[in-house]
Design an enzyme around this catalytic site. Structure first.
Site, PDB file in Angstrom:
ATOM      1  N   PHE A 501       0.865  -0.934   0.178  1.00  0.00           N
ATOM      2  CA  PHE A 501      -0.019   0.061   0.280  1.00  0.00           C
ATOM      3  C   PHE A 501       0.697   1.329   0.079  1.00  0.00           C
ATOM      4  O   PHE A 501       0.267   2.179  -0.168  1.00  0.00           O
ATOM      5  CB  PHE A 501      -0.832  -0.035   1.035  1.00  0.00           C
ATOM      6  N   GLY A 502       1.897   1.233   0.054  1.00  0.00           N
ATOM      7  CA  GLY A 502       3.150   2.357  -0.006  1.00  0.00           C
ATOM      8  C   GLY A 502       4.130   2.176   1.016  1.00  0.00           C
ATOM      9  O   GLY A 502       4.075   1.251   1.812  1.00  0.00           O
ATOM     10  N   ASP A 616      -4.986  -8.435   5.446  1.00  0.00           N
ATOM     11  CA  ASP A 616      -3.466  -8.429   5.442  1.00  0.00           C
ATOM     12  C   ASP A 616      -2.753  -8.726   6.648  1.00  0.00           C
ATOM     13  O   ASP A 616      -1.901  -7.972   6.893  1.00  0.00           O
ATOM     14  CB  ASP A 616      -3.099  -7.456   4.858  1.00  0.00           C
TER      15      ASP A 616
END
Length: 820
Positions: A501-502, A616
């Site tokens: 996600f980054g 996750d």
């Protein structure tokens, strides 16, 4: 009137004839059919469709190309663009598709005829067929030319002539008699299906290998060990695929099939040079990446071509070296940088050329090395040879590169200093002096005056601006400006970690509060929607959830601000991934972390107004504060990412080992997917090791299987404990943790407990009886002798969700006795 009738009859006759033929051949585009017979044709506006509608055969045009081809594509898995899986005439495109046809000749040969009725492609199958031949498109994607009077007689099939895609049920074989291998060959680019540079084939002594230009190997699957290929751990466990490898005096081949016949899957050699296993998820209407090899595109041989640099830190993107430009910008834009780069300015040769320094590089291949005692002599050696394009100097000597430079990589850290030879005009010289002194003096004076003015303005702005530019929204949540976070993180200079996600960066607020700033990638929501979603997530507070302090939403920038956790993530302690993590977590701490994590997830699943599925769960997303109290991080990101999440998740390194089977099968995801991931993580908390590990001899160890086998055999549960703890653990707690983990990773989510029940098991309020061995662990263990385990039939499933105990309804056991 009679004349009129006569003319009408001549006019209608061809139309009636056409309709009659169409009804007989079933080739009208509005009619679904899967077969054509000898003498019949397929034209540009006609297709045939497999019986259940999985595949379609016809003429197609890739992208904006002006060339046309005959091929097969997925009909069910269609989202705007065709997913083409087989091309007949990839070497011989058609210019005018409307005057061409695919025809099954009376002699039994399938051909593509151009507008001059000349065959440009053929199956060359005339010698062994009868006139009753027919062409059938199967629901497995196989185009079969067979004897119409005896359908079991196959004359020719597309599975024997693959292009870039390998289907379930198809072979990719090596002929032990002719010593020739079938190959998958990549497309040249996204609009050109002609054979590219990359291929996949079977070699008897190496397994499957990826080749560049038919000569250079750059990846191998490893050899077959009876369970799978040694260097492809994704092949285990087998809840999704069945695998078969055969080798005899005639041929050696591997084939695979899906356990769910309704699941669409394909393995493709991509234009990037990677092989990719993809699955179609009907729920999300997307192709989901199951695995890719090599994992990074930079590991593909010559991916960026001659004089192209692959940047590992920027998603394996390609750039030309200093002084070079793309050989074909059009090809680069179509995803094919393999043509590489060419010089902008020709070399002058001799001492007039210059060198451009590039630190942190993985040196290209095919160097010529020799011993010298100085960098100056190394440079001189390169300058003296007009064919020398680069040099590097180290303690081991001098390396020179001639001709094309291939496989140049920009590394995240470390690497060598590479000096690229360029023309003098490509490197600005600091030695150039200008004689225009008045102009220079005036320019300097003006710059100083402007600089002074800017300093005054900055000082004035800092003096009178508000202390805090951010503002509070929704209670304690803060809406930060992007500038605030740039200052707090020193322009995002200290990265704490990164994921799908980054990346996360360390920062300090003006009140000295430590924060962690996550720069999100892949967010598609508008600013108003993003603010509303984050505000909802920001109201969720729990001792075992990381506190969200605020967010930033400016333009296309999306950032989240959390409290900083001093003790990093759980994985850094379990697997000792940082120098700071020198102390081994004792059992009591591990057990408290397991309970705390379970409490946090139970809160998200059962106590929030809307159930929040994390999606996750893994040690990297469990953070530890100063007291080693666990905090679940990144909850709510699945909600923010939306439908793109499943694609992002399954392409993320290190996550596949935690994915529940339903992620792949396409059924709706529930909170039980988090339960499965938690169970896999609980095994790692117990063992202090990754569930999937590669041994020194190249084999893959799957810890949950070893643990289940050890306990099922009646062994001491301490045998599965982290050896660093030297057996120091409470036996009752260890048994409860192990049984909870086994219950959590059952394939069918109905068999898994809720996270609330997991908390009760670990806290001792709910008794967990011996669980069944999950089918995936059972299959993974095949070939290793007789294994005793509880069968699923021995479990009282109906009483599980409400019962105060998790128990076996009978004491019956079954044996699994298999051989390699």
């Amino acid at each position: 009137m009679g004349d009129l009738k006569l003319h009408m009859s001549f006019f209608l006759s061809p139309m009636l004839l056409f309709l009659f033929i169409s009804s007989k051949t079933h080739l009208c585009s509005a009619v679904i059919a899967d077969t054509i017979s000898a003498g019949q044709s397929l034209t540009a506006n006609q297709t045939i469709v497999s019986k259940n509608g999985n595949f379609e055969l016809g003429f197609f045009t890739p992208g904006k190309s002006l060339k046309h081809y005959v091929g097969i594509w997925f009909k069910k898995a269609f989202v705007g663009n065709r997913t083409v899986v087989w091309v007949a005439n990839r070497d011989h495109p058609i210019i005018d598709q409307y005057s061409s046809e695919l025809k099954l000749l009376q002699n039994g040969s399938l051909v593509i005829l151009n507008k001059s009725k000349i065959p440009i492609w053929s199956t060359n199958s005339t010698s062994r067929v009868s006139k009753s031949s027919e062409l059938v498109l199967g629901d497995d994607g196989n185009l079969v030319l067979r004897d119409g009077s005896n359908s079991s007689v196959v004359i020719w099939q597309s599975f024997d002539h693959p292009t870039d895609t390998w289907f379930p049920g198809a072979k990719l074989k090596y002929d032990n008699i002719t010593k020739k291998a079938q190959k998958l060959v990549s497309w040249k680019n996204s609009e050109d299906p002609s054979p590219g540079l990359f291929s996949l084939e079977l070699k008897p002594d190496s397994g499957y290998v990826l080749m560049w230009n038919g000569s250079q190997e750059y990846w191998t699957s490893g050899v077959w060990d009876g369970q799978g290929f040694s260097l492809v751990p994704e092949m285990r466990p087998r809840f999704l695929f069945n695998f078969t490898f055969e080798s005899n005096e005639n041929e050696s081949y591997f084939t695979y099939d899906t356990t769910n016949k309704n699941l669409l899957s394909r393995l493709v050699i991509d234009i990037s040079g990677q092989i990719k296993q993809l699955l179609w998820l009907e729920q999300t209407k997307m192709w989901n990446l199951f695995f890719s090899k090599p994992l990074k595109r930079c590991d593909v041989y010559a991916y960026c071509g001659p004089f192209g640099r692959c940047n590992s830190a920027q998603d394996s993107s390609c750039q030309c070296l200093q002084g070079f430009k793309e050989r074909s910008l059009e090809d680069w834009n179509l995803g094919d940088p393999s043509g590489g780069c060419v010089r902008k300015t020709s070399l002058q040769c001799g001492n007039r050329d210059r060198f451009f320094q590039m630190p942190g590089m993985k040196s290209p291949v095919n160097s010529v090395s020799f011993a010298v005692d100085s960098v100056a002599k190394c440079k001189s050696s390169c300058l003296s040879n007009c064919s020398c394009n680069a040099y590097a100097y180290s303690s081991t000597g001098c390396s020179l590169w001639f001709d094309h430079l291939l496989n140049i990589q920009q590394l995240d850290s470390g690497g060598d200093e590479l000096y690229i030879r360029v023309a003098p005009s490509e490197v600005s010289s600091s030695k150039k002096k200008s004689t225009h002194w008045p102009v220079i003096v005036g320019a300097i004076a003006g710059a100083l005056a402007l600089f002074s003015l800017v300093l005054i303005l900055i000082w004035t702005w800092r003096k009178w601006r508000p202390v805090e530019t951010s503002k509070k929204v929704e209670g304690s949540l803060t809406a930060f400006t992007y500038r605030d976070l740039q200052i707090a993180t020193k322009n995002f200079s200290e990265r704490l970690g990164s994921g799908a996600f980054g990346s996360v960066f360390k920062g300090v607020l003006s009140n000295s509060t430590l924060i962690a700033v996550k720069k999100l990638e892949g967010i598609t929501q508008g600013e108003k929607q993003f603010r509303a979603e984050v505000s909802t997530i920001g109201t969720i507070q729990h001792v075992n959830l990381v506190r969200l302090r605020g967010f930033c939403s400016e333009g296309n920038k999306r950032l989240l601000v959390y409290d900083h956790m001093e003790n990093r993530s759980l994985n850094s302690h379990l697997f000792r991934e940082h120098e700071e993590s020198k102390a081994v977590l004792d059992w009591k701490t591990r057990y408290n972390i397991a309970i705390g994590t379970a409490r946090g997830l139970a809160y998200l699943h059962e106590e929030c107004r809307d159930c929040i599925i994390h999606c996750d769960i893994k040690p990297e997303n469990i953070l530890l504060d100063a007291d080693l109290c666990p905090k679940v991080a990144d909850f709510g990101l699945a909600k923010l990412i939306g439908r793109e999440f499943s694609r992002v998740l399954t392409t993320m390194r290190g996550t596949r080992g935690y994915l529940a089977p339903e992620w792949i099968s396409g059924v709706a995801i529930t909170a039980k997917a988090d339960v499965y991931s938690y169970g896999m993580m609980l095994f790692e908390i117990i063992s202090g090791r990754r569930n999937l590990e590669q041994t020194e001899n190249g084999k893959i160890d799957f810890f949950p299987t070893q643990a289940a086998k050890e306990v099922a055999r009646g062994g001491d549960v301490r045998a599965i404990l982290d050896s660093q703890l030297e057996g120091n653990a409470d036996t009752k707690e260890l048994t409860s943790a192990f049984r909870a983990a086994c219950w959590c990773i059952q394939e069918d989510e109905i068999h898994r407990p809720t996270m609330g029940q997991v908390v009760q098991i670990l806290e001792g309020f709910l008794e967990a009886r011996p669980p069944p061995m999950p089918r995936s662990l059972q299959l993974f263990a095949e070939g290793e002798g007789n294994i005793r385990f509880f069968s699923e039939s021995s479990i009282d499933i109906t009483s599980f969700p409400h019962s105060s105990t998790i128990s076996s309804s009978t004491s019956s056991q079954s044996k699994a006795s298999t051989g390699t």
